[in-house]
Design an enzyme around this catalytic site. Structure first.
Site, PDB file in Angstrom:
ATOM      1  N   GLU A   8     -30.028  29.338  -7.425  1.00 38.51           N
ATOM      2  CA  GLU A   8     -28.944  29.805  -8.297  1.00 38.51           C
ATOM      3  C   GLU A   8     -29.466  29.889  -9.721  1.00 38.51           C
ATOM      4  OE1 GLU A   8     -24.812  28.046 -10.186  1.00 38.51           O
ATOM      5  OE2 GLU A   8     -25.375  27.395  -8.179  1.00 38.51           O
TER       6      GLU A   8
ATOM      7  N   GLU B 126     -22.979  30.502 -19.429  1.00 38.85           N
ATOM      8  CA  GLU B 126     -22.052  29.480 -18.949  1.00 38.85           C
ATOM      9  C   GLU B 126     -21.625  28.596 -20.114  1.00 38.85           C
ATOM     10  OE1 GLU B 126     -21.503  26.384 -15.224  1.00 38.85           O
ATOM     11  OE2 GLU B 126     -23.525  26.980 -15.838  1.00 38.85           O
TER      12      GLU B 126
END
Length: 382
Positions: free
Chosen positions: A133, A138
């Site tokens: 991932e 974010e």
């Protein structure tokens, strides 16, 4: 080990010579043609949202192209949510999966922010966590800066002294928070991003490593600002990456398979909604100090007026030998992704044991939530 380090250094030294050909331009009226909508509740990060379908997203103005030809993805800021209900939001995933030898660029004018808000632009392989991932954008709540990260199984690490402009956080990519790098350039998140005119994030997914860059609008390299939706791109002038996850500490071809790109906006959950984190940033939002109670429940405006992506484009590039693979992405990755994002709860349990440990964590959380809900009901009845 020494030979691998030398090889990694050589690969890193040569990576800037790579030119990339445009593969996909996601923009304007055809933007959504290459993405799948998740269309379910958030069972990945325990967020308090329902991911809408494409039809609902269009009808409720949560996913659309505006009059300026910008793509808007947003949280419902209209509905008055009552206790026990979830707020609508958007999660979309590319139908193409991009292999090593890929480059991804996203140009935005606005990134979602605000108490309880947890936006992300990230990628995952088909079988999490074995296939890796990558977290490019974010942030949570009112954090001032973006956080970048990668997640992998045991054996993948980040060199804390590596050549990068960002600040190294955790260095074991198999742990709950993954290998993290904090952005040090100004205006990478929160209101400052839009006030600076937005900006561009770029990710190179290569056998030599995973490299990420960020530029505010005024600093975008000419190779990007002058590029078109059909032109190739040369990254040789970009300079030092802001996050560098090099193959001398993590064999990228071993730990990562072709990646689907994801855009989503979560609320609360196992990072933004952790009581100690939420309360430290959003203590004035309500009387309980709990993310769901004080932010999600109640009117949507003005709380979520800034909880939206405004996107000029997402462009993907590849080398001639690395064509993307078409995939069906309506189902989540095994065990759920955005588990980057289980940073503060999974950190204590670790995720290197794979899906089973996450299921145990989810079961424990479910029990805790049931007990909490029962306590509230009992209190209200009294």
């Amino acid at each position: 080990m020494q030979r691998w380090s030398i090889l990694g250094a050589l690969l890193i030294a040569s990576r800037h010579a790579v030119a990339y050909d445009i593969f996909r331009d996601y923009s304007g009226s055809t933007f959504f043609d290459g993405w799948d909508f998740y269309g379910s509740f958030d069972n990945l990060t325990w967020g308090n949202v329902t991911w809408v379908t494409k039809e609902v997203g269009a009808s409720q103005n949560l996913a659309y192209v505006n009059s300026e030809n910008h793509v808007i993805l947003k949280v419902d800021n209209v509905t008055n949510v009552t206790v026990g209900e979830l707020r609508s939001s958007v999660r979309i995933t590319t139908q193409d999966a991009y292999d090593l030898g890929s480059l991804w660029i996203i140009d935005l004018n606005h990134i979602p922010y605000g108490c309880s808000v947890w936006p992300a632009f990230w990628s995952f392989g088909p079988h999490w966590p074995e296939d890796g991932e990558i977290d490019i954008i974010e942030g949570i709540n009112v954090n001032p800066s973006n956080q970048m990260a990668i997640h992998a199984t045991q054996g993948c690490y980040h060199n804390g002294n590596t050549d990068q402009l960002g600040s190294t956080g955790s260095t074991d990519c198999s742990q709950g928070s993954g290998c993290t790098v904090g952005e040090l350039s100004p205006n990478s998140y929160n209101s400052g991003f839009a006030q600076a005119g937005g900006g561009v994030f770029a990710t190179q997914f290569d056998v030599s490593g995973i490299f990420m860059w960020f530029w505010s609008r005024a600093d975008i390299p000419s190779s990007i600002s002058q590029a078109t939706s059909t032109s190739s791109i040369d990254i040789s002038s970009w300079g030092t990456s802001h996050a560098t996850f090099s193959s001398n500490m993590c064999n990228i071809s071993q730990f990562f398979t072709p990646q689907n790109l994801v855009l989503d906006i979560d609320l609360c959950g196992v990072w933004a909604g952790v009581p100690s984190i939420y309360d430290s940033q959003c203590a004035n939002e309500g009387p309980t100090g709990l993310c769901y109670n004080d932010s999600v429940v109640g009117p949507g405006s003005p709380r979520y007026d800034n909880a939206y992506f405004d996107i000029n484009y997402v462009r993907t590039y590849t080398t001639s030998t690395n064509a993307p693979v078409a995939t069906s992405t309506n189902a989540p990755p095994s065990g759920g992704s955005t588990l980057s994002m289980s940073a503060n709860l999974a950190q204590s349990t670790g995720t290197s044991g794979g899906v089973a440990r996450m299921h145990d964590l989810m079961a424990s959380l479910t029990l805790a939530l049931c007990v909490f809900a029962g306590t509230l009901l009992l209190t209200w009845s009294i």
